[in-house]
Design a protein around this motif. Structure first.
Motif, PDB file in Angstrom:
ATOM      1  N   SER A 142      97.464   8.904  47.082  1.00 42.73           N
ATOM      2  CA  SER A 142      96.638   9.748  47.945  1.00 42.73           C
ATOM      3  C   SER A 142      95.386  10.252  47.233  1.00 42.73           C
ATOM      4  CB  SER A 142      97.453  10.951  48.446  1.00 42.73           C
ATOM      5  OG  SER A 142      98.542  10.522  49.230  1.00 42.73           O
ATOM      6  N   PHE A 143      95.473  10.400  45.898  1.00 37.54           N
ATOM      7  CA  PHE A 143      94.333  10.915  45.128  1.00 37.54           C
ATOM      8  C   PHE A 143      93.111   9.989  45.240  1.00 37.54           C
ATOM      9  CE2 PHE A 143      96.395   7.970  42.272  1.00 37.54           C
ATOM     10  CZ  PHE A 143      95.364   7.379  41.575  1.00 37.54           C
ATOM     11  N   ARG A 145      91.843   8.793  47.900  1.00 38.79           N
ATOM     12  CA  ARG A 145      91.072   9.001  49.133  1.00 38.79           C
ATOM     13  C   ARG A 145      89.721   9.658  48.859  1.00 38.79           C
ATOM     14  NH1 ARG A 145      93.036  12.263  54.609  1.00 38.79           N
ATOM     15  NH2 ARG A 145      91.077  12.012  55.756  1.00 38.79           N
ATOM     16  N   ASN A 146      89.726  10.750  48.116  1.00 35.45           N
ATOM     17  CA  ASN A 146      88.469  11.449  47.826  1.00 35.45           C
ATOM     18  C   ASN A 146      87.546  10.599  46.955  1.00 35.45           C
ATOM     19  OD1 ASN A 146      89.209  13.715  49.295  1.00 35.45           O
ATOM     20  ND2 ASN A 146      90.102  14.755  47.525  1.00 35.45           N
ATOM     21  N   ILE A 147      88.131   9.870  46.012  1.00 34.74           N
ATOM     22  CA  ILE A 147      87.333   8.995  45.143  1.00 34.74           C
ATOM     23  C   ILE A 147      86.646   7.921  45.971  1.00 34.74           C
ATOM     24  CG2 ILE A 147      87.440   7.317  43.263  1.00 34.74           C
ATOM     25  CD1 ILE A 147      89.788   8.916  42.128  1.00 34.74           C
ATOM     26  N   THR A 149      85.992   7.999  49.237  1.00 38.53           N
ATOM     27  CA  THR A 149      85.008   8.605  50.138  1.00 38.53           C
ATOM     28  C   THR A 149      83.709   8.913  49.409  1.00 38.53           C
ATOM     29  OG1 THR A 149      86.768   9.592  51.481  1.00 38.53           O
ATOM     30  CG2 THR A 149      84.556  10.517  51.710  1.00 38.53           C
ATOM     31  N   ILE A 150      83.818   9.585  48.270  1.00 38.96           N
ATOM     32  CA  ILE A 150      82.626   9.935  47.488  1.00 38.96           C
ATOM     33  C   ILE A 150      81.927   8.679  46.986  1.00 38.96           C
ATOM     34  CG2 ILE A 150      81.802  11.078  45.392  1.00 38.96           C
ATOM     35  CD1 ILE A 150      84.139  13.074  45.761  1.00 38.96           C
ATOM     36  N   TYR A 187      94.776   1.937  48.289  1.00 43.18           N
ATOM     37  CA  TYR A 187      95.032   3.142  49.081  1.00 43.18           C
ATOM     38  C   TYR A 187      95.464   2.781  50.498  1.00 43.18           C
ATOM     39  CZ  TYR A 187      94.187   7.367  51.776  1.00 43.18           C
ATOM     40  OH  TYR A 187      94.323   8.428  52.646  1.00 43.18           O
TER      41      TYR A 187
END
Length: 228
Positions: A142-143, A145-147, A149-150, A187
């Motif tokens: 899950s970690f 996801r932000n990587i 997206t950014i 992911y």
């Protein structure tokens, strides 16, 4: 019967059927892409293909339309209607074939048929390996996801800036995009069961197909740059 049960909450048999149908549709989407791309290369005049990337603003327009249409195709593929789902997947395959047209044309014009085959082989091998990691690992991804997206927003910004100001993003950008695409596949694969219902295998296949094509695009660019 149509069912909206989340894959994570379904039976083992239903899960197996979902994954089998999802990856079957991914394979069929790839085969359809190859067929459509071949047809486009034979019917679209070279002058028209050249216009797609001859002017930076033209290519920006093409990419803008592609991203908007991709959003619509993804939305259609998640519909409860099977015909709408397949329309979304088919429409997205056509979009990918169009967006790949200039890159494949350049590779063929340079007699780099082997480099296309090598890129396709590497892409399939990497996809298979990443999928195996996602299914066999007990780790929570899950970690990522932000990587993702950014990283995606940064990549889009760099691509647009490169087109507007006319600078080459270079080899390392392509390497970075391969890593980003690989992380996306990892992911997405690990989250399929938590994202899709058992009747949404067409939408799941579109999501994976999109990431595979992104991976293929930058692997092909890396291999082509090494031969230039």
């Amino acid at each position: 019967m149509m069912t909206d049960v989340l894959v994570a909450h379904s039976t083992d048999v239903e899960k197996a059927n979902f994954y089998k149908k999802t990856y079957l549709h991914v394979a069929l989407a790839i085969l359809a892409f190859v067929r459509v791309e071949t047809v486009l290369l034979n019917v679209v005049p070279p002058e028209v293909i050249g216009l797609m990337f001859a002017q930076k603003y033209t290519w920006l327009l093409v990419l803008g339309v592609f991203w908007l249409a991709s959003f619509l195709a993804s939305k259609w593929s998640m519909s409860q209607s099977k015909s709408t789902q397949y329309f979304g997947l088919g429409f997205y395959i056509l979009l990918e074939a169009v967006i790949f047209l200039p890159l494949i044309y350049i590779a063929i014009a340079n007699s780099d048929y082997n480099v296309i085959f090598q890129a396709a082989t590497l892409t399939i091998a990497m996809f298979a390996g990443i999928s195996a990691v996602a299914f066999t690992s007990k780790r929570d991804f899950s970690f990522l996801r932000n990587i993702i997206t950014i990283g995606g927003f940064i990549a889009i910004g760099l691509i647009v800036a490169g087109m507007i100001f006319g600078f080459n993003l270079g080899l390392w950008f392509s390497v970075g995009m391969v890593i980003l695409a690989s992380a996306t596949i990892l992911y997405q694969t690990s989250k399929l069961k938590d994202t899709f219902a058992t009747n949404q295998y067409v939408g799941a296949s579109l999501q994976l197909f999109a990431s595979i094509m992104l991976l293929f695009w930058y692997i092909l660019r890396i291999l082509m740059s090494r031969r230039s």
